[in-house]
Design an enzyme around this catalytic site. Structure first.
Site, mmCIF file in Angstrom:
data_model
loop_
_atom_site.group_PDB
_atom_site.id
_atom_site.type_symbol
_atom_site.label_atom_id
_atom_site.label_comp_id
_atom_site.label_asym_id
_atom_site.label_seq_id
_atom_site.Cartn_x
_atom_site.Cartn_y
_atom_site.Cartn_z
ATOM 1 C CB SER A 146 -0.852 0.010 1.273
ATOM 2 O OG SER A 146 -1.417 1.294 1.482
ATOM 3 C CE1 TYR A 159 -4.259 -2.145 4.861
ATOM 4 C CE2 TYR A 159 -3.411 0.066 4.507
ATOM 5 C CZ TYR A 159 -3.898 -1.126 4.002
ATOM 6 O OH TYR A 159 -4.017 -1.296 2.641
HETATM 7 N N1 LIG Z 1 -8.537 -1.003 -1.880
HETATM 8 C C1 LIG Z 1 -7.544 -0.149 -1.597
HETATM 9 O O1 LIG Z 1 -7.729 1.094 -1.610
HETATM 10 C C2 LIG Z 1 -6.174 -0.671 -1.284
HETATM 11 C C3 LIG Z 1 -5.114 0.235 -1.304
HETATM 12 C C4 LIG Z 1 -3.844 -0.207 -1.006
HETATM 13 C C5 LIG Z 1 -3.625 -1.528 -0.712
HETATM 14 N N2 LIG Z 1 -4.670 -2.394 -0.695
HETATM 15 C C6 LIG Z 1 -4.385 -3.788 -0.356
HETATM 16 O O2 LIG Z 1 -4.887 -4.640 -1.351
HETATM 17 C C7 LIG Z 1 -5.123 -5.929 -0.787
HETATM 18 C C8 LIG Z 1 -6.494 -6.418 -1.242
HETATM 19 O O3 LIG Z 1 -7.496 -5.581 -0.674
HETATM 20 P P1 LIG Z 1 -8.829 -5.184 -1.445
HETATM 21 O O4 LIG Z 1 -8.828 -3.720 -1.580
HETATM 22 O O5 LIG Z 1 -9.008 -6.023 -2.649
HETATM 23 O O6 LIG Z 1 -9.927 -5.523 -0.325
HETATM 24 P P2 LIG Z 1 -10.907 -6.782 -0.155
HETATM 25 O O7 LIG Z 1 -11.455 -6.636 1.205
HETATM 26 O O8 LIG Z 1 -11.817 -6.846 -1.313
HETATM 27 O O9 LIG Z 1 -9.937 -8.039 -0.239
HETATM 28 C C9 LIG Z 1 -9.208 -8.540 0.851
HETATM 29 C C10 LIG Z 1 -9.172 -10.044 0.724
HETATM 30 O O10 LIG Z 1 -8.360 -10.585 1.785
HETATM 31 C C11 LIG Z 1 -9.063 -11.703 2.318
HETATM 32 N N3 LIG Z 1 -8.621 -12.034 3.666
HETATM 33 C C12 LIG Z 1 -8.796 -11.320 4.810
HETATM 34 N N4 LIG Z 1 -8.278 -12.014 5.845
HETATM 35 C C13 LIG Z 1 -7.759 -13.163 5.342
HETATM 36 C C14 LIG Z 1 -7.096 -14.286 5.910
HETATM 37 N N5 LIG Z 1 -6.850 -14.375 7.234
HETATM 38 N N6 LIG Z 1 -6.711 -15.294 5.084
HETATM 39 C C15 LIG Z 1 -6.962 -15.235 3.748
HETATM 40 N N7 LIG Z 1 -7.594 -14.194 3.176
HETATM 41 C C16 LIG Z 1 -7.976 -13.174 3.952
HETATM 42 C C17 LIG Z 1 -10.531 -11.272 2.259
HETATM 43 O O11 LIG Z 1 -11.406 -12.361 2.448
HETATM 44 C C18 LIG Z 1 -10.564 -10.686 0.852
HETATM 45 O O12 LIG Z 1 -10.694 -11.714 -0.113
HETATM 46 C C19 LIG Z 1 -4.982 -5.753 0.734
HETATM 47 O O13 LIG Z 1 -3.715 -6.234 1.142
HETATM 48 C C20 LIG Z 1 -5.061 -4.254 0.917
HETATM 49 O O14 LIG Z 1 -4.365 -3.812 2.057
HETATM 50 C C21 LIG Z 1 -5.933 -1.996 -0.985
#
Ligand SMILES: NC(=O)c1ccc[n+]([C@@H]2O[C@H](COP(=O)([O-])OP(=O)(O)OC[C@H]3O[C@@H](n4cnc5c(N)ncnc54)[C@H](O)[C@@H]3O)[C@@H](O)[C@H]2O)c1
Length: 258
Positions: A146, A159
């Protein structure tokens, strides 16, 4: 005849049934990869994603695995070997946040965020690297970090701490594993329209302020992060390692314009 970028590559995507992970699964399959989709919740979403992959002529298997458990990460790597003969790419994508400040974060919440976001990346990288070395031919670990690996976010401190740890994991593991032809890279997205941001997206005032802070004027689509993941997993990025690729619409370079 045009080549596809990931033909026959065996890829594990953690948290692969939602948001950025789901977009990576679809983009990787479109480029010829075979994918292990890790999920911890919502098996129906995994089933329908697999149906979509198979409908497009691709191959994917779903595995329920909690990434905070190193044994589950090992099982994911093993599943890739059992289903597709080897592992080429591990994508540590699963992540959670608490949206709490330093003063408000409980020990249990801190431990959970660090375990799901950072411990998982550490032991996932270890399991993947051991497999890459035993099968030969190198490999890639791609962490979905991130912008908050570097950029403070008050009110979401656990986070930020976890993503900061991934930043250093990537640099150190990339250096340690380079001699094995194993690359380790982070993607650092800015704000992406996925379920993790559902509360922000539902708040018109917050969205207006967020869009105004982003030089490109909007959140990213998950597919725009997935396209970078495909590039990094391909031979076209073969000289990149131990670094972070920022994909943030310019938000971290923005100014308040005063
Ligand atoms: N959406 C944003 O703005 C953003 C920005 C920067 C980074 N990210 C990162 O991107 C990644 C994906 O996030 P996203 O935005 O797609 O959100 P999301 O909530 O759609 O996806 C997160 C996924 O992680 C899974 N998960 C959570 N705990 C888990 C565990 N213990 N074991 C296995 N799976 C688990 C959830 O079930 C889900 O499938 C994350 O690491 C997040 O920090 C997202």
């Amino acid at each position: 005849m045009f080549a596809v970028l990931l033909q026959g590559k065996s890829i594990v995507v953690t948290g692969g049934n939602s948001g950025i992970g789901e977009a990576i699964v679809l983009a990787a399959v479109a480029e010829g990869a075979n994918v292990v989709i890790d999920y911890v919740a919502d098996p129906e979403a995994t089933t329908s994603l697999i149906a979509k992959v198979e409908g497009a002529g691709g191959r994917a298997v779903g595995v329920r695995a909690d990434v905070s458990q190193p044994a589950d990460l090992q099982a994911l790597v093993q599943q890739a070997v059992d289903s597709f003969g080897r592992l080429d790419v591990l994508i540590n994508n699963a992540g959670i946040e608490t949206r709490t400040s330093l003063l408000d974060t409980s020990e249990a919440d801190f431990d959970k965020v660090v375990a799901v976001n950072m411990k998982s990346a550490f032991f996932g990288t270890q399991a993947a690297a051991r497999q890459f070395i035993s099968q030969g031919g190198g490999g890639l670990v791609l962490n979905i970090s991130s912008v908050h690996e570097d950029w403070p976010m008050p009110g979401n401190i656990a986070y930020c701490v976890s993503k900061g740890g991934i930043r250093m994991l990537t640099r150190t593991a990339g250096v340690e594993l380079g001699p094995h032809d194993i690359r380790v890279i982070n993607i650092a997205p800015g704000a992406v329209a996925t379920p993790i941001n559902a509360a922000t997206e539902a708040d018109a005032a917050k969205m207006k302020a967020l869009d105004a802070a982003i030089p490109l004027g909007r959140m990213a689509h998950a597919a725009e992060i997935a396209d970078i993941a495909v590039f990094l997993a391909s031979g076209k990025a073969g000289y990149m390692t131990a670094t972070t690729v920022v994909v943030d619409g310019g938000i971290t370079q923005g100014s308040v314009g005063l």
